[in-house]
Scaffold this motif. Structure first.
Motif, PDB file in Angstrom:
ATOM      1  N   ILE A 130       8.581 -20.519 -14.229  1.00 43.81           N
ATOM      2  CA  ILE A 130       7.271 -20.400 -13.587  1.00 43.81           C
ATOM      3  C   ILE A 130       7.376 -19.347 -12.494  1.00 43.81           C
ATOM      4  O   ILE A 130       8.160 -19.493 -11.556  1.00 43.81           O
ATOM      5  CB  ILE A 130       6.804 -21.739 -13.003  1.00 43.81           C
ATOM      6  N   GLU A 131       6.581 -18.271 -12.667  1.00 38.09           N
ATOM      7  CA  GLU A 131       6.580 -17.189 -11.690  1.00 38.09           C
ATOM      8  C   GLU A 131       5.222 -17.159 -10.999  1.00 38.09           C
ATOM      9  O   GLU A 131       4.189 -17.378 -11.628  1.00 38.09           O
ATOM     10  CB  GLU A 131       6.843 -15.844 -12.377  1.00 38.09           C
ATOM     11  N   SER A 132       5.230 -16.883  -9.699  1.00 34.83           N
ATOM     12  CA  SER A 132       3.980 -16.796  -8.955  1.00 34.83           C
ATOM     13  C   SER A 132       4.093 -15.709  -7.913  1.00 34.83           C
ATOM     14  O   SER A 132       5.189 -15.298  -7.523  1.00 34.83           O
ATOM     15  CB  SER A 132       3.673 -18.141  -8.278  1.00 34.83           C
ATOM     16  N   LYS A 133       2.930 -15.227  -7.482  1.00 37.10           N
ATOM     17  CA  LYS A 133       2.886 -14.204  -6.443  1.00 37.10           C
ATOM     18  C   LYS A 133       1.979 -14.670  -5.317  1.00 37.10           C
ATOM     19  O   LYS A 133       0.931 -15.257  -5.555  1.00 37.10           O
ATOM     20  CB  LYS A 133       2.357 -12.885  -7.017  1.00 37.10           C
ATOM     21  N   GLY A 134       2.423 -14.360  -4.073  1.00 34.25           N
ATOM     22  CA  GLY A 134       1.572 -14.624  -2.919  1.00 34.25           C
ATOM     23  C   GLY A 134       1.290 -16.098  -2.733  1.00 34.25           C
ATOM     24  O   GLY A 134       2.167 -16.947  -2.860  1.00 34.25           O
ATOM     25  N   LYS A 159       2.531 -17.223 -13.935  1.00 38.35           N
ATOM     26  CA  LYS A 159       2.997 -17.056 -15.313  1.00 38.35           C
ATOM     27  C   LYS A 159       3.943 -18.186 -15.669  1.00 38.35           C
ATOM     28  O   LYS A 159       4.761 -18.610 -14.859  1.00 38.35           O
ATOM     29  CB  LYS A 159       3.720 -15.718 -15.475  1.00 38.35           C
ATOM     30  N   VAL A 160       3.815 -18.657 -16.924  1.00 35.65           N
ATOM     31  CA  VAL A 160       4.713 -19.667 -17.457  1.00 35.65           C
ATOM     32  C   VAL A 160       5.366 -19.095 -18.702  1.00 35.65           C
ATOM     33  O   VAL A 160       4.678 -18.792 -19.683  1.00 35.65           O
ATOM     34  CB  VAL A 160       3.965 -20.975 -17.795  1.00 35.65           C
ATOM     35  N   ASN A 161       6.677 -18.940 -18.650  1.00 35.41           N
ATOM     36  CA  ASN A 161       7.400 -18.283 -19.748  1.00 35.41           C
ATOM     37  C   ASN A 161       6.737 -16.943 -20.113  1.00 35.41           C
ATOM     38  O   ASN A 161       6.476 -16.644 -21.272  1.00 35.41           O
ATOM     39  CB  ASN A 161       7.475 -19.195 -20.967  1.00 35.41           C
ATOM     40  N   ASN A 162       6.410 -16.171 -19.050  1.00 37.91           N
ATOM     41  CA  ASN A 162       5.805 -14.834 -19.149  1.00 37.91           C
ATOM     42  C   ASN A 162       4.372 -14.856 -19.656  1.00 37.91           C
ATOM     43  O   ASN A 162       3.806 -13.800 -19.963  1.00 37.91           O
ATOM     44  CB  ASN A 162       6.656 -13.915 -20.042  1.00 37.91           C
ATOM     45  N   LYS A 169      -8.006 -23.589 -15.865  1.00 38.93           N
ATOM     46  CA  LYS A 169      -7.816 -24.083 -17.223  1.00 38.93           C
ATOM     47  C   LYS A 169      -6.391 -24.620 -17.346  1.00 38.93           C
ATOM     48  O   LYS A 169      -5.463 -24.073 -16.762  1.00 38.93           O
ATOM     49  CB  LYS A 169      -8.064 -22.985 -18.258  1.00 38.93           C
ATOM     50  N   ASP A 170      -6.255 -25.689 -18.156  1.00 36.45           N
ATOM     51  CA  ASP A 170      -4.938 -26.272 -18.360  1.00 36.45           C
ATOM     52  C   ASP A 170      -4.153 -25.458 -19.367  1.00 36.45           C
ATOM     53  O   ASP A 170      -4.674 -25.068 -20.416  1.00 36.45           O
ATOM     54  CB  ASP A 170      -5.057 -27.718 -18.865  1.00 36.45           C
ATOM     55  N   LEU A 171      -2.891 -25.235 -19.042  1.00 40.90           N
ATOM     56  CA  LEU A 171      -1.968 -24.604 -19.979  1.00 40.90           C
ATOM     57  C   LEU A 171      -0.899 -25.633 -20.295  1.00 40.90           C
ATOM     58  O   LEU A 171      -0.189 -26.100 -19.398  1.00 40.90           O
ATOM     59  CB  LEU A 171      -1.333 -23.359 -19.341  1.00 40.90           C
ATOM     60  N   ILE A 172      -0.806 -26.044 -21.554  1.00 40.49           N
ATOM     61  CA  ILE A 172       0.154 -27.070 -21.924  1.00 40.49           C
ATOM     62  C   ILE A 172       1.301 -26.412 -22.665  1.00 40.49           C
ATOM     63  O   ILE A 172       1.123 -25.835 -23.736  1.00 40.49           O
ATOM     64  CB  ILE A 172      -0.499 -28.165 -22.770  1.00 40.49           C
ATOM     65  N   VAL A 173       2.471 -26.490 -22.062  1.00 44.57           N
ATOM     66  CA  VAL A 173       3.642 -25.805 -22.586  1.00 44.57           C
ATOM     67  C   VAL A 173       4.452 -26.796 -23.397  1.00 44.57           C
ATOM     68  O   VAL A 173       4.832 -27.854 -22.894  1.00 44.57           O
ATOM     69  CB  VAL A 173       4.493 -25.247 -21.429  1.00 44.57           C
ATOM     70  N   LYS A 184       6.328 -17.117 -31.744  1.00 50.12           N
ATOM     71  CA  LYS A 184       4.903 -17.325 -31.904  1.00 50.12           C
ATOM     72  C   LYS A 184       4.297 -17.768 -30.581  1.00 50.12           C
ATOM     73  O   LYS A 184       4.975 -18.366 -29.763  1.00 50.12           O
ATOM     74  CB  LYS A 184       4.634 -18.386 -32.979  1.00 50.12           C
ATOM     75  N   PRO A 185       3.018 -17.471 -30.338  1.00 48.96           N
ATOM     76  CA  PRO A 185       2.408 -17.886 -29.073  1.00 48.96           C
ATOM     77  C   PRO A 185       2.436 -19.417 -28.950  1.00 48.96           C
ATOM     78  O   PRO A 185       2.076 -20.124 -29.870  1.00 48.96           O
ATOM     79  CB  PRO A 185       0.977 -17.366 -29.183  1.00 48.96           C
ATOM     80  N   LEU A 186       2.872 -19.872 -27.784  1.00 52.55           N
ATOM     81  CA  LEU A 186       2.877 -21.314 -27.545  1.00 52.55           C
ATOM     82  C   LEU A 186       1.480 -21.825 -27.240  1.00 52.55           C
ATOM     83  O   LEU A 186       1.102 -22.909 -27.631  1.00 52.55           O
ATOM     84  CB  LEU A 186       3.806 -21.646 -26.382  1.00 52.55           C
ATOM     85  N   VAL A 187       0.722 -21.050 -26.456  1.00 52.75           N
ATOM     86  CA  VAL A 187      -0.607 -21.455 -26.039  1.00 52.75           C
ATOM     87  C   VAL A 187      -1.490 -20.222 -25.954  1.00 52.75           C
ATOM     88  O   VAL A 187      -1.022 -19.100 -25.903  1.00 52.75           O
ATOM     89  CB  VAL A 187      -0.569 -22.126 -24.646  1.00 52.75           C
TER      90      VAL A 187
END
Length: 525
Positions: A130-134, A159-162, A169-173, A184-187
């Motif tokens: 998990i990457e974040s800025k600011g 970003k989650v796994n880039n 919105k929910d991102l379910i990894v 393949k795209p995860l989400v």
């Protein structure tokens, strides 16, 4: 299947024998510190056996675990100044790899408005970057099931796994089982939830070999094994900071666990608890608890019962805080034995006690005729009827009306009567007096007596009466000496007189002396 380990231990706030250090549960390198704790939050280090209550300013070290109970939360501040808030019903373990913070979120939720820029989540052995800025503002949630992490961004770039997390919105990894699926795209940006894939679906997507498919199917259909107990019997000394609890290792393919407890080995009328956690407190109204477990897997499939374990609960004995109570009563007169009086007795609190019974024996120490008092708190007022020495004792009972501690040692109440007023004595020579006056009137007659030494005596009261019952008083005198001069004219006749001591306290008097006789005659002898 990984074998399950289960054991009972105490969730204890200050059990120093097993603590490695209070300001930092583990012995690893410092990752950060606790800045805020709300309600039920516990920490356990790598070398600790027992969980401890987390406190502000505690050091969070490499390998430490945090458990956050219902309606609770904790804020952890990392060394770089960033922080996370761990929500209710969460279990997390802290690690570092190089300069990266790695969190093993077994279940629960994390919120942050100031997230470390290089955070890694460990999901059942697989890393989620998990990457974040600011000043990114995001929420991370995870159930106890492997392969599902829910990420929601409210502000900033995350970003989650880039993959970019769309705001609000929910991102379910769901990390795929093989490297081939990772291509393949995860989400996508819409709300997508990838459910667990069956073995046949995995084979289709990855073009697995038939023998690999068979192995996968066998692994998924393998029955759950019952948990294995570490010890089949244990003894716990219960106090206000330490309560019985069950602990076990997470089982392979188990989503939750069923814990049954009872006061009998047949498990008649058991207490049943379902929990996704590997820790559970045990409530008991007995001094013996029997327990067993089941694992619960997919489609609510359950394992066989584990072996039956037994735990003996030992409650602390009752210790009286006032084992000797003394009260001195200043009696008013020789007949004053004192009025009934309430005395306050106290003792230590006994865990799980629903009520206490205080028994007060009679003056002979007979508890078969004792006065009994039932109270809910570790203190009571007991009524003592009068002066004397009395014994009392205290017992504790739980909600099932069972005695859960040994009866206290005997306490003593001394209701002492203090009476130091000595009775004056009329000397034999003055006990029968005869006087002759020519005009038939007596005057200037000395009445004297002996006064036994007494610190309580302040003065004397002298009465002269026409009758022995002193119902027809002729005169009354008050003096601080042991004699009085009758200066009034006394008509001829027979009289009786008496004297008593009086104290400084109001209404404090001695008994009357034996009456003396006084005769006044007219004319010469």
């Amino acid at each position: 299947m990984i074998g399950l380990s289960i054991g009972f231990y105490a969730l204890h706030t200050d059990f120093s024998f097993f603590n490695i250090g209070r300001n930092g549960a583990g012995s690893g390198n410092s990752i950060g510190s606790v800045s805020q704790v709300e309600s039920d939050v516990r920490v356990r280090g790598t070398k600790n056996i027992f969980w401890q209550n987390a406190r502000s300013d505690d050091v969070v070290a490499q390998g430490d675990s945090l458990f956050v109970g219902p309606d609770s939360s904790i804020v952890v501040k990392f060394e770089d100044g960033t922080s996370i808030t761990i929500g209710a019903n969460s279990l997390i373990k802290f690690k570092t790899e190089g300069n990266q913070v790695k969190l093993n979120l077994q279940y629960g939720s994390i919120k942050s408005q100031n997230l470390p820029s290089n955070l890694v989540l460990d999901d059942c052995g697989k890393s989620v970057n998990i990457e974040s800025k600011g000043d990114a503002d995001l929420e991370i949630g995870k159930s106890s099931e492997c392969g599902k992490i829910q990420v929601k961004s409210k502000k900033g770039e995350v970003k989650v796994n880039n993959q970019v997390v769309t705001q609000n919105k929910d991102l379910i990894v769901a990390p795929p089982p093989t490297a081939k699926l990772m291509e393949k795209p995860l989400v996508n940006e819409a709300l997508v939830k990838l459910e667990s894939l069956s073995a046949l679906d995995v084979a289709k997507l990855n073009e697995m070999k038939p023998e690999d498919v068979q192995k996968k199917i066998e692994a998924e259909t393998k029955p759950l094994l019952p948990p294995q107990l570490i010890r089949e019997s244990a003894k716990i000394i219960v106090d206000k900071d330490r309560v019985p609890a069950a602990s076990w290792a997470k089982a392979e393919n188990a989503k939750e666990y069923i814990l049954e407890t009872a006061d009998n080995p047949e498990f008649n009328n058991p207490t049943v608890t379902r929990t996704p956690a590997s820790i559970s407190k045990i409530e008991s109204t007995s001094d013996q608890v029997y327990y067993r477990l089941k694992s619960v897997g997919n489609n609510n499939a359950t394992s066989e019962y584990s072996k039956t374990g037994k735990i003996d609960l030992v409650y602390p004995s009752i210790k009286l805080k006032d084992d000797k109570i003394v009260y001195d009563y200043i009696a008013k007169d020789s007949q004053d034995v004192g009025k009934p009086k309430n005395f306050n007795v106290r003792w230590n609190e006994v865990p799980n006690a629903d009520k206490y019974v205080v028994e007060v024996a009679n003056k002979d120490g007979d508890f078969t005729k004792a006065q009994s008092y039932t109270v809910r708190t570790p203190a009571s007022a007991v009524k003592i009827p009068g002066q004397g020495k009395y014994q009392y004792r205290v017992s504790a009972y739980n909600k099932a009306e069972r005695k859960i501690s040994s009866t206290s040692k005997m306490g003593e109440i001394f209701y002492n009567r203090i009476f130091d007023m000595k009775t004056p004595v009329i000397a034999k020579a003055a006990s029968s007096l005869q006087f002759f006056f020519q005009k038939g009137l007596g005057k200037y007659i000395w009445l004297k007596w002996m006064a036994p030494e007494s610190k309580s005596t302040d003065k004397f009261r002298v009465e002269i009466s026409k009758d022995q019952n002193f119902s027809n008083l002729f005169q009354s005198y008050s003096t601080n000496k042991n004699k009085v001069l009758v200066q009034e004219n006394i008509p001829a006749g027979q009289y009786f007189w008496r004297v008593r001591a009086e104290g400084q306290e109001k209404d404090q008097v001695s008994d009357w002396s034996k009456p003396g006789f006084l005769e006044v005659n007219s004319g010469a002898l």
